[in-house]
Design a protein around this motif. Sequence first.
Motif: not given
Length: 529
Positions: A275, A279, A315, A317, A320
């Motif tokens: 992740l 990000k 992506w 927040d 995630l």
Amino acid sequence: MLLLLYAIIVTLFLLYERLKHKDDYFVRKGIPFLKPAFLFGSRHDLLLRNRPLTETIRNWYNEYPDAKMIGLFEFSTPTFVVRDPKLLKKLTVKEFDSFADHKSFIGEDVDPLFGRALFSLQGQKWRDMRATLSPAFTGSKMRQMFEFVSSVGQQVATTLKTQIENGGESCFEFKDLARKFTVDTIATCAFGIEVNSFAHPTNDFHRIAGKVANFSSFLTTLKFVGYFAAPKLMRALKIKFFDEETTEFFQKAINETMRIRERDGIIRHDMINLLIQAKQGKLTHEKELETKKTVEGFATVEESQVGKNAVTRKWEDDDLYAQCFIFFFAGFDTVSTVMTFMAYELMVNTDAQRKLQDEIDEMNGALDGKKVNYEQIQGMKYMDQVVCETLRLWPPAPAVDRLCVKDYEIQYDDTKFMMEKGKNFYIPIYGIHHDERYFENAEKFDPERFSEENRRNIDPDTYIPFGLGPRNCIGSRFALMELKTIIYYLLLNFDFVPTEKTQIPLKLSNNPTQLQAEKGVWVGFKPRK
């Protein structure tokens, strides 16, 4: 008052006429259907809580035993149930593009923690997220994470053995014990945090886990009814499925873990690491997913490989947070449920327990003091048989759905009709797994069904504990690893024995949303000499 009464009567009459008109939906398509009750359709059990979830699905499945498809009403909405395994495979695999999504009943605008999770995502966004997360669940990643899982399993067995030998409690409600193991496992594998719920049972991870898995409350049932019956109203009222404390807990845990890792340059082969890359926009994956078949429990496991058409998505927040949450929630509740029923079946089927212990003892002797590794656990044949049979008898998701994303003409035998975009169908996993046509003595726990010589007699389309097609369970490998590891360490050290609290035969509670034993599953732990 008379005017108000008149308005109510007229409203109810018009509603009745509308529902009555919908009753002929399946008649026009030429398929049998379950007669709906006023207002609640075929799902009145959800509100009345008058039978277990498994019995609801069994009733759907057995109402028309020779039909390949039937219909029912979720409140006023016509919904299909596909009973035939071959037709199911066709719709979920070959015709996947027409049935690519799950029905969305909690939108991301209402509850991002649920609405943005992989299970809820639709269309290309689902494809991108599935491909983003798939590398976390490959065989190579399981080998890397196995050390964490094994350490937790060994810690659990050692803690319990010390407690019992010192005169402590030796009878446990197994679901509670299994939850502690799964909480500790996911905390270390997903978040890189050591929790030890056995030494610290009031830790925040375990407390929050208990909240998110509490589907037995009347309030939760009402929320489910609201999301199914009036999703637009629930969205307008912005009624979240999970409270603010739960949302804030996961946000804080994920943010803090990411911050420390990025600051200190820590790389750990787990979901958080993936992740972080997602990000930062550094993670690429293929544009279209490829479906592969694996022998593990007959499960269809989807893997993505980077190809020529690699794409990158950055992506937010909330995306995630949602993926970590669903990994935690699914791994915590469903895996602990399967563990619980597996422990029960081994406790009451002593021959199976002894045979599995013999295999475990043989493996432990061959290790000569070393820790068992991933390949060795995977290579235990009778262990795999026990796990497969438990998943057949007690599938953690007794039914799953698929949404029709574009008009599709259904055709089989002499039946032909159009399933309209927006309609959905259920896959009655529990019904298929308990069908005598596919599994002889289907109600009996019999691991020998999955022996090497007998496994070839099972039609793989009838054994679907992790779902079907590209939208099957992404975490199936991780779940299998957890199940085998904890049972390995527990049966290495203990015999499972009934106690005065044990309910035999086991009965399920009238929980309309999940598998739950009526009086819990109480197991006595007798230290082995």
